[in-house]
Design an enzyme around this catalytic site. Sequence first.
Site, short mmCIF file in Angstrom:
data_model
loop_
_atom_site.label_atom_id
_atom_site.label_comp_id
_atom_site.label_asym_id
_atom_site.label_seq_id
_atom_site.Cartn_x
_atom_site.Cartn_y
_atom_site.Cartn_z
N THR A 246 21.66 46.96 54.48
CA THR A 246 21.46 47.39 55.86
C THR A 246 22.79 47.65 56.56
OG1 THR A 246 20.83 46.49 58.03
CG2 THR A 246 21.22 44.90 56.33
N ASP A 247 22.75 48.51 57.57
CA ASP A 247 23.97 48.76 58.35
C ASP A 247 24.39 47.51 59.14
OD1 ASP A 247 21.93 48.79 60.26
OD2 ASP A 247 22.52 50.68 61.19
N GLU A 248 23.45 46.54 59.27
CA GLU A 248 23.76 45.35 60.07
C GLU A 248 24.87 44.51 59.45
OE1 GLU A 248 20.38 43.37 61.82
OE2 GLU A 248 19.18 45.18 61.63
N ARG B 191 20.35 51.50 68.66
CA ARG B 191 20.10 51.53 67.23
C ARG B 191 20.02 53.00 66.80
NH1 ARG B 191 21.51 47.16 68.04
NH2 ARG B 191 20.58 45.17 67.51
N ASP C 76 18.05 37.70 76.56
CA ASP C 76 18.61 38.46 75.43
C ASP C 76 18.56 37.64 74.14
OD1 ASP C 76 19.69 40.66 74.26
OD2 ASP C 76 21.63 40.57 75.31
N ILE D 238 9.08 49.12 53.91
CA ILE D 238 9.79 50.23 53.24
C ILE D 238 9.37 50.31 51.77
CG2 ILE D 238 12.03 51.30 52.76
CD1 ILE D 238 13.21 49.66 55.06
N TYR E 196 20.49 36.73 59.38
CA TYR E 196 19.90 37.78 58.54
C TYR E 196 20.99 38.68 57.95
CZ TYR E 196 18.05 42.45 57.50
OH TYR E 196 17.79 43.67 56.90
N SER E 197 21.85 39.23 58.82
CA SER E 197 22.84 40.19 58.29
C SER E 197 23.87 39.48 57.41
CB SER E 197 23.50 40.98 59.42
OG SER E 197 24.07 40.12 60.37
N LYS F 6 22.33 39.28 54.00
CA LYS F 6 22.35 40.59 53.33
C LYS F 6 23.78 40.92 52.87
CE LYS F 6 19.36 43.16 52.91
NZ LYS F 6 18.35 43.27 51.82
P1 NAD Z 1 9.45 43.69 55.09
O1 NAD Z 1 9.66 42.35 55.70
O2 NAD Z 1 8.43 44.59 55.66
O3 NAD Z 1 9.12 43.50 53.53
C1 NAD Z 1 9.74 42.57 52.72
C2 NAD Z 1 8.89 42.38 51.47
O4 NAD Z 1 9.58 41.47 50.60
C3 NAD Z 1 7.51 41.77 51.76
O5 NAD Z 1 6.53 42.47 51.04
C4 NAD Z 1 7.64 40.35 51.24
O6 NAD Z 1 6.41 39.78 50.78
C5 NAD Z 1 8.63 40.51 50.10
N1 NAD Z 1 9.35 39.27 49.79
C6 NAD Z 1 9.96 38.43 50.66
N2 NAD Z 1 10.50 37.39 49.99
C7 NAD Z 1 10.24 37.60 48.68
C8 NAD Z 1 10.55 36.89 47.49
N3 NAD Z 1 11.25 35.73 47.53
N4 NAD Z 1 10.15 37.38 46.31
C9 NAD Z 1 9.43 38.54 46.25
N5 NAD Z 1 9.10 39.24 47.34
C10 NAD Z 1 9.50 38.78 48.54
O7 NAD Z 1 10.88 44.36 55.10
P2 NAD Z 1 11.28 45.91 55.14
O8 NAD Z 1 11.51 46.30 56.55
O9 NAD Z 1 10.36 46.69 54.29
O10 NAD Z 1 12.73 45.85 54.46
C11 NAD Z 1 12.89 46.03 53.06
C12 NAD Z 1 14.36 45.95 52.70
O11 NAD Z 1 15.08 46.95 53.41
C13 NAD Z 1 15.00 44.61 53.07
O12 NAD Z 1 15.88 44.26 52.04
C14 NAD Z 1 15.76 44.91 54.35
O13 NAD Z 1 16.90 44.07 54.47
C15 NAD Z 1 16.16 46.36 54.13
N6 NAD Z 1 16.35 47.15 55.34
C16 NAD Z 1 15.35 47.24 56.27
C17 NAD Z 1 15.54 48.04 57.40
C18 NAD Z 1 14.44 48.21 58.42
O14 NAD Z 1 14.67 48.86 59.44
N7 NAD Z 1 13.25 47.69 58.22
C19 NAD Z 1 16.74 48.73 57.58
C20 NAD Z 1 17.75 48.61 56.62
C21 NAD Z 1 17.52 47.83 55.50
P1 TYD Z 2 14.39 44.91 65.60
O1 TYD Z 2 13.24 45.85 65.45
O2 TYD Z 2 14.13 43.45 65.51
O3 TYD Z 2 15.49 45.38 64.53
P2 TYD Z 2 17.04 44.91 64.38
O4 TYD Z 2 17.24 43.67 65.17
O5 TYD Z 2 17.15 44.65 62.92
O6 TYD Z 2 17.86 46.05 64.84
O7 TYD Z 2 15.08 45.19 66.99
C1 TYD Z 2 15.56 46.48 67.32
C2 TYD Z 2 16.18 46.41 68.70
O8 TYD Z 2 15.15 46.10 69.66
C3 TYD Z 2 17.19 45.29 68.84
O9 TYD Z 2 18.26 45.73 69.67
C4 TYD Z 2 16.44 44.17 69.52
C5 TYD Z 2 15.44 44.91 70.37
N1 TYD Z 2 14.16 44.18 70.58
C6 TYD Z 2 13.67 43.98 71.88
O10 TYD Z 2 14.28 44.39 72.88
N2 TYD Z 2 12.49 43.32 72.02
C7 TYD Z 2 11.79 42.84 70.94
O11 TYD Z 2 10.71 42.23 71.14
C8 TYD Z 2 12.31 43.07 69.63
C9 TYD Z 2 11.57 42.57 68.42
C10 TYD Z 2 13.49 43.74 69.50
#
Ligand code: NAD
Ligand code: TYD
Length: 355
Positions: free
Chosen positions: A141-143, A230, A288, A12, A166-167, A170
């Site tokens: 995150t919504d989690e 989701r 699961d 992101i 994780y959640s 956060k």
């Molecule tokens: P990502 O894992 O792709 O990226 C995380 C980035 O943070 C990486 O570039 C990593 O190198 C950097 N990082 C990790 N630890 C670090 C540290 N100690 N110091 C500096 N940099 C560090 O994650 P993403 O999916 O891009 O998520 C970004 C943010 O958005 C996160 O905070 C996540 O909780 C939140 N978020 C993600 C989603 C989603 O669907 N991906 C949804 C809601 C919220």
């Molecule tokens: P994920 O992309 O890991 O996001 P989050 O757990 O943060 O929602 O998973 C999205 C959904 O997909 C979640 O319900 C778990 C499911 N999932 C699978 O069924 N198989 C997989 O290999 C992964 C990574 C996730």
Amino acid sequence: MRILVTGGAGFIGSNFIRYMLARHPDYQIINLDKLTYSGNLENLSDIHTRKSEVVNRKPTHNSQLTSLSYRFIKGDICDTKLVNGLVKDGIDVIVNFAAESHVDRSIMDAGVFINTNVLGAHVLLEAAKKHPVKKFIQISTDEVYGSLGSDGYFTENTLIAPNSPYSASKASADLLVRAYHHTYNLPVIITRSSNNYGPYQFPEKVIPLFITNALADVPLPLYGNGLNIRDWLYVEDHCRAIDLVIEKGKEGEVYNIGGNCEKTNLEITKTILKRLGKPEGLIKYVRDRPGHDRRYAIDSTKIQRELGWSPRYTFEDRIDKTIEWYIENESWWKKIKSGEYQEYYDKMYGESRES
Ligand code: NAD
Ligand code: TYD
């Protein structure tokens, strides 16, 4: 405006930097990223190339290049000295994306999640307390709200009830951020978005994992009965919401950001297979995820009403674009999947996870 983006080399964060540099060429962006397994400077290669062209003063007819203001710093948000030095230099807004972001990894080992997601957020908050910023945006995150039953939605007033390490990490950061507003009057805002998808997402999250597996004719490991739900948000819609929150968001507030797009994992899986012309026989039901949250669904009324945001893209359109991106960028994900990620994948989907 000088913005410190943390975690800008991730999924992101890199989309956000690209979005902001395109829309606000006068902004200065400093990207602080540790480059963990999910941080990848290739996610920003176009910007790094443009930047080096500017630095090297190569002749160009693109006038925007001369004003490109972007800096990358490899470093850890837990490094107090580094973070203080950066914020002291004069930062208007901190946007904290840096995190360990994958639920399955947090189930295997929560320690690094506590370090980065909680202690790292604390280091950033302390720096912002010492060297005041105009806004501190915590990307959450919504989690943090836990799991829904078959009806209802998460609003900003829903009680926090995180279920995975994780959640929980956060949610802990959110509580610290909230406390720094209440106690020190820090100008914080928390955003809580639903599941994002789009280009540059690390292929351990379900959508890029399933697209890339299907492209390689490798089984798609669907957890449980595949009926967990989701709410999917296209990453650019998320970036636009954060831009608005920076501009118009109210200090001390939480904004939920959702795609209004609930899908079961099975629906997502079938869509990907169908779009790629691959057989449903590639679906492999596996054991699961422990503590697997059943359903996430976001009520985004507040950000719609107060900031005028709503998602622009439909899932049907953007999933196609996303699939196209992974087809066109095969070398990006093949490099990732053939490296360190493969070891993790073998650990996750080896014999022990067979259902
Ligand atoms: P990502 O894992 O792709 O990226 C995380 C980035 O943070 C990486 O570039 C990593 O190198 C950097 N990082 C990790 N630890 C670090 C540290 N100690 N110091 C500096 N940099 C560090 O994650 P993403 O999916 O891009 O998520 C970004 C943010 O958005 C996160 O905070 C996540 O909780 C939140 N978020 C993600 C989603 C989603 O669907 N991906 C949804 C809601 C919220
Ligand atoms: P994920 O992309 O890991 O996001 P989050 O757990 O943060 O929602 O998973 C999205 C959904 O997909 C979640 O319900 C778990 C499911 N999932 C699978 O069924 N198989 C997989 O290999 C992964 C990574 C996730």
